[in-house]
Design a protein around this motif. Structure first.
Motif, PDB file in Angstrom:
ATOM      1  N   ILE A  10      14.242   5.978   4.108  1.00 53.76           N
ATOM      2  CA  ILE A  10      13.164   5.106   4.713  1.00 53.76           C
ATOM      3  C   ILE A  10      11.974   5.953   4.258  1.00 53.76           C
ATOM      4  CG2 ILE A  10      12.130   3.816   6.291  1.00 53.76           C
ATOM      5  CD1 ILE A  10      14.645   3.763   7.969  1.00 53.76           C
ATOM      6  N   GLY A  11      11.178   5.124   3.252  1.00 53.02           N
ATOM      7  CA  GLY A  11       9.630   5.707   3.065  1.00 53.02           C
ATOM      8  C   GLY A  11       8.841   4.839   3.867  1.00 53.02           C
ATOM      9  N   ARG A  12       7.891   5.572   4.529  1.00 56.47           N
ATOM     10  CA  ARG A  12       7.104   4.648   5.682  1.00 56.47           C
ATOM     11  C   ARG A  12       5.556   5.099   5.540  1.00 56.47           C
ATOM     12  NH1 ARG A  12       7.357   9.715   6.012  1.00 56.47           N
ATOM     13  NH2 ARG A  12       7.610  10.608   8.187  1.00 56.47           N
ATOM     14  N   GLU A  13       4.758   4.183   5.745  1.00 58.75           N
ATOM     15  CA  GLU A  13       3.463   4.330   6.082  1.00 58.75           C
ATOM     16  C   GLU A  13       3.506   4.785   7.600  1.00 58.75           C
ATOM     17  OE1 GLU A  13       1.098   0.686   5.413  1.00 58.75           O
ATOM     18  OE2 GLU A  13       1.130   1.090   3.173  1.00 58.75           O
ATOM     19  N   TYR A  14       2.358   5.347   7.899  1.00 58.12           N
ATOM     20  CA  TYR A  14       2.139   5.743   9.217  1.00 58.12           C
ATOM     21  C   TYR A  14       1.805   4.399  10.102  1.00 58.12           C
ATOM     22  CZ  TYR A  14       0.020   8.113  13.360  1.00 58.12           C
ATOM     23  OH  TYR A  14      -0.027   8.203  14.719  1.00 58.12           O
ATOM     24  N   GLY A  15       2.517   4.583  11.198  1.00 59.19           N
ATOM     25  CA  GLY A  15       2.778   3.322  12.139  1.00 59.19           C
ATOM     26  C   GLY A  15       3.454   2.317  11.823  1.00 59.19           C
ATOM     27  N   ALA A  16       4.004   2.407  10.806  1.00 56.43           N
ATOM     28  CA  ALA A  16       4.860   1.057  10.306  1.00 56.43           C
ATOM     29  C   ALA A  16       6.247   1.223  11.052  1.00 56.43           C
ATOM     30  CB  ALA A  16       4.955   1.180   8.663  1.00 56.43           C
ATOM     31  N   GLY A  17       6.609   2.249  11.803  1.00 52.93           N
ATOM     32  CA  GLY A  17       7.945   1.994  12.717  1.00 52.93           C
ATOM     33  C   GLY A  17       9.156   2.949  11.945  1.00 52.93           C
ATOM     34  N   GLY A  18       8.847   3.617  11.041  1.00 45.81           N
ATOM     35  CA  GLY A  18      10.179   4.010  10.182  1.00 45.81           C
ATOM     36  C   GLY A  18      11.080   4.775  11.089  1.00 45.81           C
ATOM     37  N   ARG A  19      10.625   5.564  12.105  1.00 44.45           N
ATOM     38  CA  ARG A  19      11.579   6.198  12.983  1.00 44.45           C
ATOM     39  C   ARG A  19      12.281   5.399  13.958  1.00 44.45           C
ATOM     40  NH1 ARG A  19       8.583  10.536  16.440  1.00 44.45           N
ATOM     41  NH2 ARG A  19       8.174  10.983  14.428  1.00 44.45           N
ATOM     42  N   THR A  20      11.527   4.578  14.327  1.00 47.40           N
ATOM     43  CA  THR A  20      12.009   3.544  15.030  1.00 47.40           C
ATOM     44  C   THR A  20      13.156   2.566  14.470  1.00 47.40           C
ATOM     45  OG1 THR A  20      10.142   3.107  16.570  1.00 47.40           O
ATOM     46  CG2 THR A  20      11.542   1.467  16.692  1.00 47.40           C
ATOM     47  N   GLU A 124      -2.829  -3.169   8.491  1.00 47.55           N
ATOM     48  CA  GLU A 124      -3.789  -1.953   8.884  1.00 47.55           C
ATOM     49  C   GLU A 124      -3.979  -2.035  10.713  1.00 47.55           C
ATOM     50  OE1 GLU A 124      -6.788   1.257   7.808  1.00 47.55           O
ATOM     51  OE2 GLU A 124      -5.053   0.106   7.159  1.00 47.55           O
ATOM     52  N   GLU A 125      -4.212  -3.206  10.941  1.00 47.66           N
ATOM     53  CA  GLU A 125      -4.761  -3.307  12.450  1.00 47.66           C
ATOM     54  C   GLU A 125      -3.525  -2.915  13.316  1.00 47.66           C
ATOM     55  OE1 GLU A 125      -7.382  -3.964  14.071  1.00 47.66           O
ATOM     56  OE2 GLU A 125      -8.456  -3.782  12.010  1.00 47.66           O
ATOM     57  N   ASP A 126      -2.304  -3.234  12.788  1.00 54.20           N
ATOM     58  CA  ASP A 126      -1.112  -2.568  13.768  1.00 54.20           C
ATOM     59  C   ASP A 126      -0.834  -1.297  13.595  1.00 54.20           C
ATOM     60  OD1 ASP A 126      -0.493  -5.241  14.291  1.00 54.20           O
ATOM     61  OD2 ASP A 126       0.870  -5.536  13.007  1.00 54.20           O
ATOM     62  N   LYS A 127      -1.401  -0.503  12.490  1.00 49.53           N
ATOM     63  CA  LYS A 127      -1.230   0.947  12.416  1.00 49.53           C
ATOM     64  C   LYS A 127      -2.376   1.606  13.128  1.00 49.53           C
ATOM     65  CE  LYS A 127      -0.811   2.066   8.135  1.00 49.53           C
ATOM     66  NZ  LYS A 127      -0.959   1.903   6.513  1.00 49.53           N
ATOM     67  N   LYS A 129      -3.673   0.385  16.087  1.00 47.29           N
ATOM     68  CA  LYS A 129      -3.277  -0.070  17.190  1.00 47.29           C
ATOM     69  C   LYS A 129      -2.242   1.028  17.944  1.00 47.29           C
ATOM     70  CE  LYS A 129      -1.742  -3.591  20.603  1.00 47.29           C
ATOM     71  NZ  LYS A 129      -0.716  -2.844  21.203  1.00 47.29           N
ATOM     72  N   TYR A 130      -1.298   1.271  16.775  1.00 43.00           N
ATOM     73  CA  TYR A 130      -0.065   2.359  17.313  1.00 43.00           C
ATOM     74  C   TYR A 130      -0.682   3.550  17.497  1.00 43.00           C
ATOM     75  CZ  TYR A 130       3.547   5.620  16.340  1.00 43.00           C
ATOM     76  OH  TYR A 130       4.491   6.539  16.609  1.00 43.00           O
TER      77      TYR A 130
END
Length: 198
Positions: A10-20, A124-127, A129-130
């Motif tokens: 899983i590649g992931r942007e910050y705050g996108a929820g990769g770990r979750t 972007e807004e969700d990231k 907010k995270y």
């Protein structure tokens, strides 16, 4: 689901929820997931500090490239830390089905036949907010954190692969976690992996 036989990166942007997302898939499939514990495993094996290994991915892009390109012992140490982390990822993958978050695992495991590569991004807004919710930061601070983290990950991926982080051609599946949420993303990835391996 003991018959599940894929390795998922899983590649992931910050705050996108990769770990979750990885954690939910791990619980559903009954296979381990690895994220920051890769750093600890690498440190135990090599003697490098966890902080140094962590810095190879999370240090700001400009500083990372500067350190790696300079002909010095510091640059050599960074390269060795990156290689050691790659070896840890390959060892984990050889042990059986698992989920690996970040660290260029899609590239590191490119010769493995049973890998499903996923990239998760978010609005972007969700990231922002995270970051605000997690660290109690102002909007401006959170925005800087998001941009810094994504820039560092992009720089690390480019240094490791000479490719572009987030390029659709590098992944079997890309998902925007904002519209459907992280749990649904996990369900979609599992369904894709099961269909693909079949």
């Amino acid at each position: 689901m003991s018959d599940f036989n894929c390795i998922i990166t899983i590649g992931r942007e910050y705050g996108a929820g990769g770990r979750t997302i990885a954690k939910r898939m791990s619980e559903i499939l009954g296979i381990p997931y690895y994220d920051k514990d890769i750093i600890k495993l690498t440190a135990e094996k090599t003697g490098f500090s966890e902080e140094m290994i962590h810095d190879t991915e999370e240090t700001s892009g400009a500083r990372s490239i500067f350190n790696w390109l300079m002909p010095s012992s510091a640059a050599s140490a960074y390269d060795k830390a990156i290689m050691a982390q790659a070896q840890t990822i390959r060892k984990i993958a050889k042990e059986g089905p698992c989920i690996i978050v970040g660290r260029g695992a899609d590239y590191i495991l490119r010769d493995f036949p049973n890998v499903v590569n996923v990239f998760v991004y978010a609005e972007e807004e969700d990231k922002i907010k995270y970051a605000m919710d997690t660290f109690g930061e102002t909007r401006e601070q959170a925005q800087r954190r998001v941009h810094h983290s994504d820039a560092a990950r992009e720089s690390y991926y480019h240094y490791l692969t000479r490719g572009k982080w987030g390029n659709l051609a590098n992944y079997h599946l890309t998902l925007n976690s904002s519209p459907i949420g992280k749990e649904a993303c996990a369900d979609v990835i599992i369904a894709y992996a099961q269909r693909r391996k079949g």
